[in-house]
Design a protein around this motif. Structure first.
Motif, short mmCIF file in Angstrom:
data_model
loop_
_atom_site.label_atom_id
_atom_site.label_comp_id
_atom_site.label_asym_id
_atom_site.label_seq_id
_atom_site.Cartn_x
_atom_site.Cartn_y
_atom_site.Cartn_z
N ILE A 205 0.84 -1.21 0.00
CA ILE A 205 0.00 0.00 0.00
C ILE A 205 0.88 1.25 0.00
CG2 ILE A 205 -1.69 1.31 1.33
CD1 ILE A 205 -2.86 -1.37 2.25
N LEU A 206 2.00 1.21 0.72
CA LEU A 206 2.93 2.35 0.72
C LEU A 206 3.50 2.57 -0.67
CD1 LEU A 206 4.50 4.54 2.26
CD2 LEU A 206 6.23 2.78 2.79
N SER A 207 3.89 1.50 -1.35
CA SER A 207 4.39 1.62 -2.73
C SER A 207 3.33 2.19 -3.65
CB SER A 207 4.85 0.25 -3.25
OG SER A 207 6.00 -0.19 -2.59
N LEU A 208 2.08 1.74 -3.47
CA LEU A 208 0.98 2.26 -4.28
C LEU A 208 0.81 3.76 -4.06
CD1 LEU A 208 -1.80 -0.47 -3.99
CD2 LEU A 208 -0.79 0.39 -6.10
N SER A 209 0.92 4.20 -2.82
CA SER A 209 0.74 5.64 -2.53
C SER A 209 1.81 6.48 -3.21
CB SER A 209 0.77 5.87 -1.01
OG SER A 209 2.07 5.66 -0.48
N ARG A 210 2.97 5.90 -3.46
CA ARG A 210 4.06 6.63 -4.11
C ARG A 210 3.98 6.57 -5.63
NH1 ARG A 210 8.80 4.11 -0.17
NH2 ARG A 210 8.46 5.53 1.60
N GLN A 211 3.27 5.56 -6.15
CA GLN A 211 3.23 5.37 -7.59
C GLN A 211 1.91 5.74 -8.24
OE1 GLN A 211 4.94 1.81 -9.22
NE2 GLN A 211 6.15 1.40 -7.40
N ILE A 212 0.84 5.82 -7.46
CA ILE A 212 -0.47 6.15 -8.00
C ILE A 212 -0.85 7.55 -7.57
CG2 ILE A 212 -2.88 5.43 -8.13
CD1 ILE A 212 -0.89 3.38 -9.24
N ASP A 213 -1.27 8.41 -8.50
CA ASP A 213 -1.61 9.78 -8.12
C ASP A 213 -2.98 9.83 -7.44
OD1 ASP A 213 -3.60 9.72 -10.06
OD2 ASP A 213 -2.74 11.31 -11.30
N ASP A 214 -3.38 11.01 -7.04
CA ASP A 214 -4.60 11.16 -6.23
C ASP A 214 -5.85 10.64 -6.93
OD1 ASP A 214 -3.08 12.28 -4.26
OD2 ASP A 214 -3.57 14.37 -4.78
N GLY A 216 -5.78 8.15 -9.23
CA GLY A 216 -5.68 6.73 -9.55
C GLY A 216 -4.87 6.37 -10.77
N MET A 217 -4.10 7.33 -11.35
CA MET A 217 -3.29 7.02 -12.52
C MET A 217 -1.88 6.67 -12.09
SD MET A 217 -3.66 6.95 -15.90
CE MET A 217 -4.85 8.20 -16.41
N HIS A 218 -1.35 5.58 -12.67
CA HIS A 218 0.05 5.26 -12.40
C HIS A 218 0.93 6.34 -13.00
CE1 HIS A 218 3.91 3.02 -12.67
NE2 HIS A 218 3.50 2.60 -11.50
#
Length: 542
Positions: A205-214, A216-218
């Motif tokens: 989830i931490l990695s997702l927060s760094r890679q996905i913008d507010d 939801g786009m990678h």
């Protein structure tokens, strides 16, 4: 620097001198299977059993020999073979002979590649293979005796350990995220402790927060990567939610945003748009992923997200790229396609981009990153072109880093600014697009091109390219000063223009089934001056 240091460290840890430290990990057993959301087809297994392997939309006939000995297929075919995405088809077969064939292929792979191999144990390939083996471990080991099953299981455990050791040295963020998802899936499958699963879930989830913008786009802005991440995360999210309901809820919230962002990049035809290294994705796969969304995927008239803009007509969809960059670690997939667009109407893709160049082209594949492979502005010189392709792409990224499309829902319009040529050649480009719903979803465009004529690299000519969708046939009608378009569905449209000369030229587009597929393009051209305006329209014939 990070990529270089990571590659050096990875080379050391995977060398024979160090590999002994991680090549014999703890034992484990697959006690929990992950969900498979992709469709399975028993006919694919029948074809495999006679040596015909349809992978990555390419059919390779091995003559009845093992596919793992093939050395003449494409890189994508190789990747799909060694990631074992085809394993799902064995869940659809009934007879024992067909079921046992999966085990035959698995044992052949283990005998050839069961221990570390740099190409086959590539981080992305290994992560996908681990997930596919876990999803279909029963099919993989069907009919095996205990000794053979133990060999396959030992290889799986070693691959999981390989991911654990190498994950911190992987520089590409999307690949690193796939590795985290695979490690989380393996922890669930091996029924690790709840504490360990929650720890891995929190890291994911931490990695997702760094890679996905507010929204939801990678951050790579690559629609195909967005699809792939969703495809692999959905089964893992289902598996971890009963173990950690709170963590599963956070995981699901991110995935719901990703589903919505992926929908923004999908046409009325169901196809994925071709921006920033995105390749064709089979329609049934996209449907399988999007059918798992918990939220409403509809776009209310129009939306801007991560440098993309989407505008809906009555039966059409316009998708544009402002050229935005979302961080240094995510540049690898960016193309010089600022102010480019794609347009679809019902079941027809009318205007497109060319997509990425296949690896088989070698260095020439990088040419597909240039403006010429997009439906946008290109500049030309009578003499030698003064810029190397790498410099042109790099400058487009830097100049358009913060550019965002501006949508006016009331006017059904979107405005784009392309600064990619400003520093290089003194050119500024502003594009306005209107979807005219009352006129049958005609698309009206205006390109304003200004030039500092004193710039030392001021070009001689501008080119506005419109790459047409597959199956669209363009014919010049000089008597009416227009171009007639016959769409794949049989519908007839017209293209009219002012302020430039028009030509019809050949082009190519990446196809899921044919590789580079011949298409046509309309090219509007003219001599450069301090200021020029070009107006054009794609309109349906009554």
């Amino acid at each position: 620097m990070r990529r270089t240091l990571g590659a050096i460290a990875d080379g050391l840890i995977t060398s024979p001198a160090f590999r002994w430290a991680w090549a014999a990990p703890e034992k484990g057993d697959v006690k929990h299977k992950l969900l498979e959301i992709r469709p399975a087809d028993a006919y694919n297994v029948a074809d495999m059993m006679i040596g015909q392997y349809l992978l990555a939309q390419r059919l390779v006939d091995t003559g009845g020999t093992t596919p793992f000995a093939v050395d003449y297929a494409s890189a994508r075919w190789f990747d799909e073979l060694h990631s074992f995405t085809w394993l799902r088809h064995f869940s659809a077969v009934q007879d024992e002979g067909s079921k046992k064939f999966a085990g035959t292929l698995a044992m052949d792979w283990v005998s050839r590649y069961g221990h570390f191999s740099k190409r086959v144990w590539d981080n992305k390939l290994t992560a996908l293979r681990v997930l596919n083996w876990i999803k279909h471990f029963d099919q993989l080991c069907f009919g095996m005796n205990e000794a053979r099953r133990a060999n396959v299981l030992r290889s799986l455990v070693e691959q999981v350990q390989c991911l654990r050791v190498r994950i911190n040295f992987e520089a590409d963020p999307a690949r690193r995220l796939l590795m985290r998802v695979a490690l989380l899936g393996a922890a669930v499958a091996f029924q690790s402790s709840k504490e360990e699963i929650v720890r891995l879930l929190d890291r994911t989830i931490l990695s997702l927060s760094r890679q996905i913008d507010d929204k939801g786009m990678h951050r790579s802005r690559n629609g195909e990567m967005q699809f792939l991440l969703l495809l692999e995360m959905i089964p893992v999210r289902h598996a971890v939610t009963p173990i950690s309901p709170e963590g599963g809820k956070k995981f699901a919230a991110v995935l719901d945003k990703m589903h919505h962002s992926l929908a923004l990049l999908m046409h009325t035809t169901g196809e994925l748009s071709f921006f920033n290294n995105a390749r064709a994705v089979p329609h049934e796969m996209l449907l399988a992923v999007q059918s798992r969304a918990n939220n409403n995927l509809e776009i209310a008239g129009g939306e801007v997200n991560a440098g993309y803009g989407a505008l809906l007509g009555a039966e059409s969809k316009l998708i544009v790229d402002g050229g935005m960059e979302l961080g240094g670690d995510f540049r690898a997939d960016l193309f010089a396609g600022a102010a480019s667009f794609e347009y679809s109407f019902r079941n027809d893709l009318i205007v497109s981009n060319c997509g990425p160049g296949p690896a088989s082209l070698g260095e020439d594949a990088q040419l597909f990153r240039l403006p010429a492979s997009h439906s946008t502005l290109e500049i030309e010189y009578r003499g030698a072109f003064p810029f190397k392709p790498e410099k042109l792409v790099r400058q487009h990224m830097a100049a358009n880093r913060g550019i965002v499309p501006k949508i006016d829902l009331a006017e059904k319009s979107v405005d784009l600014t392309n600064k990619g040529y400003q520093r290089l050649a003194g050119i500024s480009h502003v594009r306005s697009l209107n979807v005219l719903a009352r006129e049958g979803d005609a698309l009206l465009g205006q390109d304003v091109i200004s030039c500092d004529m004193s710039h030392k690299h001021a070009p001689d000519e501008f080119l506005l390219r419109f790459h047409l969708g597959p199956g669209v046939q363009a014919v010049m009608d000089e008597s009416a000063n227009q171009i007639e378009l016959k769409l794949r569905s049989g519908a007839t449209w017209a293209f009219i223009w002012e302020g430039a000369q028009a030509m019809i030229e050949q082009s190519v587009r990446y196809s899921a089934h044919k590789g580079l597929e011949p298409i046509q393009q309309i090219v509007l051209s003219g001599g450069i001056s301090a200021h020029q305006e070009v107006v054009w329209t794609f309109m349906p014939r009554s």
